[in-house]
Design a protein around this motif. Structure first.
Motif, PDB file in Angstrom:
ATOM      1  N   GLN A  31       0.041  -1.192  -0.616  1.00 11.94           N
ATOM      2  CA  GLN A  31      -0.496  -0.016  -0.110  1.00 11.94           C
ATOM      3  C   GLN A  31       0.659   1.212   0.211  1.00 11.94           C
ATOM      4  O   GLN A  31       2.085   1.284   0.154  1.00 11.94           O
ATOM      5  CB  GLN A  31      -0.948  -0.164   1.249  1.00 11.94           C
ATOM      6  N   TYR A  32       0.321   2.363  -0.074  1.00  9.56           N
ATOM      7  CA  TYR A  32       0.488   4.036  -0.294  1.00  9.56           C
ATOM      8  C   TYR A  32       0.027   4.951   0.910  1.00  9.56           C
ATOM      9  O   TYR A  32      -1.503   4.480   0.273  1.00  9.56           O
ATOM     10  CB  TYR A  32       0.784   4.362  -1.525  1.00  9.56           C
ATOM     11  N   GLY A  33       0.238   4.624   2.075  1.00 10.10           N
ATOM     12  CA  GLY A  33      -0.292   4.729   3.154  1.00 10.10           C
ATOM     13  C   GLY A  33      -1.383   4.813   3.575  1.00 10.10           C
ATOM     14  O   GLY A  33      -1.190   3.063   3.348  1.00 10.10           O
ATOM     15  N   THR A  34      -2.757   5.030   4.025  1.00  9.21           N
ATOM     16  CA  THR A  34      -3.035   3.965   4.388  1.00  9.21           C
ATOM     17  C   THR A  34      -4.522   4.002   2.310  1.00  9.21           C
ATOM     18  O   THR A  34      -5.476   3.096   2.827  1.00  9.21           O
ATOM     19  CB  THR A  34      -4.345   4.061   5.763  1.00  9.21           C
ATOM     20  N   GLU A  68       0.028   8.986  13.529  1.00 11.30           N
ATOM     21  CA  GLU A  68      -0.031   8.628  12.194  1.00 11.30           C
ATOM     22  C   GLU A  68       0.653   7.531  11.650  1.00 11.30           C
ATOM     23  O   GLU A  68       0.306   6.255  11.027  1.00 11.30           O
ATOM     24  CB  GLU A  68       0.171   9.720  11.220  1.00 11.30           C
ATOM     25  N   GLY A  69       1.862   7.226  12.096  1.00 14.40           N
ATOM     26  CA  GLY A  69       2.842   6.708  11.936  1.00 14.40           C
ATOM     27  C   GLY A  69       2.236   5.065  12.289  1.00 14.40           C
ATOM     28  O   GLY A  69       2.359   4.355  11.845  1.00 14.40           O
ATOM     29  N   LEU A  70       1.732   4.986  13.306  1.00 14.61           N
ATOM     30  CA  LEU A  70       1.120   4.003  14.197  1.00 14.61           C
ATOM     31  C   LEU A  70       0.035   2.853  13.551  1.00 14.61           C
ATOM     32  O   LEU A  70       0.180   1.917  13.288  1.00 14.61           O
ATOM     33  CB  LEU A  70       1.191   4.552  16.334  1.00 14.61           C
ATOM     34  N   ALA A  71      -0.518   3.992  13.310  1.00 15.63           N
ATOM     35  CA  ALA A  71      -1.921   3.644  12.618  1.00 15.63           C
ATOM     36  C   ALA A  71      -1.409   3.198  11.187  1.00 15.63           C
ATOM     37  O   ALA A  71      -1.957   2.263  10.719  1.00 15.63           O
ATOM     38  CB  ALA A  71      -2.978   5.031  12.332  1.00 15.63           C
ATOM     39  N   ALA A  73       1.670   1.272  10.486  1.00 17.66           N
ATOM     40  CA  ALA A  73       1.681   0.101  10.888  1.00 17.66           C
ATOM     41  C   ALA A  73       0.461  -0.499  11.133  1.00 17.66           C
ATOM     42  O   ALA A  73       1.157  -1.384  10.736  1.00 17.66           O
ATOM     43  CB  ALA A  73       2.593   0.675  11.749  1.00 17.66           C
ATOM     44  N   LYS A  74      -0.168  -0.361  12.079  1.00 21.36           N
ATOM     45  CA  LYS A  74      -0.813  -0.796  11.963  1.00 21.36           C
ATOM     46  C   LYS A  74      -1.765  -1.752  11.203  1.00 21.36           C
ATOM     47  O   LYS A  74      -2.528  -2.926  10.556  1.00 21.36           O
ATOM     48  CB  LYS A  74      -2.123  -0.685  13.342  1.00 21.36           C
ATOM     49  N   ASP A  75      -1.942  -1.024  10.344  1.00 23.17           N
ATOM     50  CA  ASP A  75      -2.508  -1.659   9.076  1.00 23.17           C
ATOM     51  C   ASP A  75      -2.403  -2.504   7.719  1.00 23.17           C
ATOM     52  O   ASP A  75      -2.693  -3.010   7.451  1.00 23.17           O
ATOM     53  CB  ASP A  75      -3.618   0.571   7.879  1.00 23.17           C
ATOM     54  N   PHE A  76      -1.261  -1.597   7.660  1.00 23.15           N
ATOM     55  CA  PHE A  76       0.743  -2.124   6.823  1.00 23.15           C
ATOM     56  C   PHE A  76       0.241  -3.816   7.716  1.00 23.15           C
ATOM     57  O   PHE A  76       0.131  -4.854   6.749  1.00 23.15           O
ATOM     58  CB  PHE A  76       1.640  -1.875   6.776  1.00 23.15           C
ATOM     59  N   TYR A  77       0.713  -3.974   8.647  1.00 20.28           N
ATOM     60  CA  TYR A  77       0.534  -4.941   9.313  1.00 20.28           C
ATOM     61  C   TYR A  77      -0.635  -6.697   9.229  1.00 20.28           C
ATOM     62  O   TYR A  77      -0.733  -7.761   8.807  1.00 20.28           O
ATOM     63  CB  TYR A  77       1.207  -5.501  10.610  1.00 20.28           C
ATOM     64  N   ASN A  78      -1.783  -5.999   9.814  1.00 21.59           N
ATOM     65  CA  ASN A  78      -2.768  -6.150  10.033  1.00 21.59           C
ATOM     66  C   ASN A  78      -3.223  -6.713   8.306  1.00 21.59           C
ATOM     67  O   ASN A  78      -4.009  -8.144   8.120  1.00 21.59           O
ATOM     68  CB  ASN A  78      -4.210  -5.251   9.859  1.00 21.59           C
ATOM     69  N   ARG A  79      -2.745  -5.814   7.099  1.00 24.13           N
ATOM     70  CA  ARG A  79      -3.393  -5.896   5.908  1.00 24.13           C
ATOM     71  C   ARG A  79      -2.369  -7.238   5.687  1.00 24.13           C
ATOM     72  O   ARG A  79      -2.531  -8.461   4.378  1.00 24.13           O
ATOM     73  CB  ARG A  79      -2.916  -5.210   5.037  1.00 24.13           C
ATOM     74  N   ALA A 109       8.195   4.720  15.310  1.00 18.91           N
ATOM     75  CA  ALA A 109       6.618   4.005  16.578  1.00 18.91           C
ATOM     76  C   ALA A 109       6.135   3.462  15.449  1.00 18.91           C
ATOM     77  O   ALA A 109       6.139   1.772  15.499  1.00 18.91           O
ATOM     78  CB  ALA A 109       5.778   5.142  15.948  1.00 18.91           C
ATOM     79  N   PHE A 110       6.403   3.401  14.437  1.00 18.12           N
ATOM     80  CA  PHE A 110       6.228   2.031  13.221  1.00 18.12           C
ATOM     81  C   PHE A 110       7.161   1.391  13.526  1.00 18.12           C
ATOM     82  O   PHE A 110       6.538   0.032  13.365  1.00 18.12           O
ATOM     83  CB  PHE A 110       5.925   2.900  12.146  1.00 18.12           C
ATOM     84  N   ILE A 111       8.044   0.928  13.416  1.00 17.58           N
ATOM     85  CA  ILE A 111       9.420  -0.173  13.522  1.00 17.58           C
ATOM     86  C   ILE A 111       9.152  -0.758  14.777  1.00 17.58           C
ATOM     87  O   ILE A 111       8.921  -2.213  15.095  1.00 17.58           O
ATOM     88  CB  ILE A 111      10.701   0.575  13.669  1.00 17.58           C
ATOM     89  N   ASP A 112       8.761   0.502  15.736  1.00 20.02           N
ATOM     90  CA  ASP A 112       8.772  -0.607  17.471  1.00 20.02           C
ATOM     91  C   ASP A 112       7.271  -1.311  17.677  1.00 20.02           C
ATOM     92  O   ASP A 112       7.189  -2.517  18.070  1.00 20.02           O
ATOM     93  CB  ASP A 112       8.407   0.134  18.262  1.00 20.02           C
TER      94      ASP A 112
END
Length: 267
Positions: A31-34, A68-71, A73-79, A109-112
């Protein structure tokens, strides 16, 4: 010739019967962003699985701060996590008007967040972006990936900064892919098997008995549990973390990472 490629829907419908004969590793955009989901990521993953091409996944991020970085990350991981990729990469190469501090905090935040999930994490960032945006201060990722192109499809000057993957051209060719494709080279002591062999015991997240949280007295243990429970009650974290603490499987690394997430979500 064996090749490491990174791809997105810009490569169209790849003929993986042909491409699989040349490609050692594919890094697939999810993805690109969310807001923009890559139109070909499911097909590319399914074809890689079918033709036994090892693959990781990446997201081109657009966050402007840690929240926004954390959000993202969560979206990317879940997908992505249901496809069992070998690793996850955060691609940070634009500021989108945010301050350097916010970009660094968002990246961290994204990496952590991903590291707490027990997965292998890579940071991709522009050669022009690395020092000016203080990507050299970001920690906790497993490998660094930096582009530096020549004017042709052949490798030119290596990146000025130590990195594990070097994206050396955007004008590469692979049988089965129409048009140009990015090509990459290993650029450190990390071997191809480090990236591709998820059964390698050195690459698997470990949870040794010595790593599990231990307490010298019940007062400290109760205080830690109360801290976790309060954040669960506030819906800052999932109840599974409290369950993990109660059944004695939470590690010191789990708790340190959890504190970072709690701090970010409490702002």
């Amino acid at each position: 010739m064996s090749k490491i490629i990174d791809i997105s829907h810009h490569q169209g419908d790849i003929d993986w019967v042909k491409a699989s004969k040349e490609v050692d590793l594919a890094i697939i955009r999810i993805q690109y962003g969310t807001s923009t989901i890559d139109r070909k990521y499911i097909r590319n993953i399914e074809e890689c699985k079918k033709y036994k091409v090892p693959f990781g996944v990446y997201i081109y991020v657009t966050f402007k701060n840690a929240a926004e970085g954390l959000a993202q990350a969560k979206d990317f991981y879940n997908r992505s996590q249901g496809y069992d990729p070998l690793f996850y990469v955060v691609d940070v190469e634009e500021s989108f008007g945010a301050s350097i501090q916010n970009i660094v905090q968002g990246t961290q935040a994204f990496i952590d967040y991903l590291k707490i999930k027990g997965v292998k994490v890579g940071l991709y960032t522009g050669h022009h972006f690395y020092e000016p945006y203080k990507m050299d201060t970001v920690k906790n990722y497993d490998f660094l990936w930096i582009p530096r192109y020549s004017l042709t499809s052949a490798p030119g000057l290596k990146p000025d900064y130590p990195c594990d993957l070097w994206q050396f051209t955007e004008k590469g060719t692979v049988t089965g892919i129409k048009g140009n494709v990015d090509l990459n080279l290993l650029n450190s002591n990390k071997t191809l098997s480090w990236f591709t062999n998820k059964n390698d015991e050195d690459n698997k997240p470990t949870e040794k008995d010595d790593d599990k949280m231990q307490f010298t007295n019940e007062t400290t243990k109760a205080a830690v549990r109360d801290h976790i429970k309060q954040t669960v009650d506030k819906k800052l974290i999932d109840k599974s973390w409290l369950d993990k603490f109660d059944n004695g499987t939470m590690t010191n690394g789990d708790y340190e990472g959890l504190k970072i997430i709690i701090a970010q979500r409490s702002k």
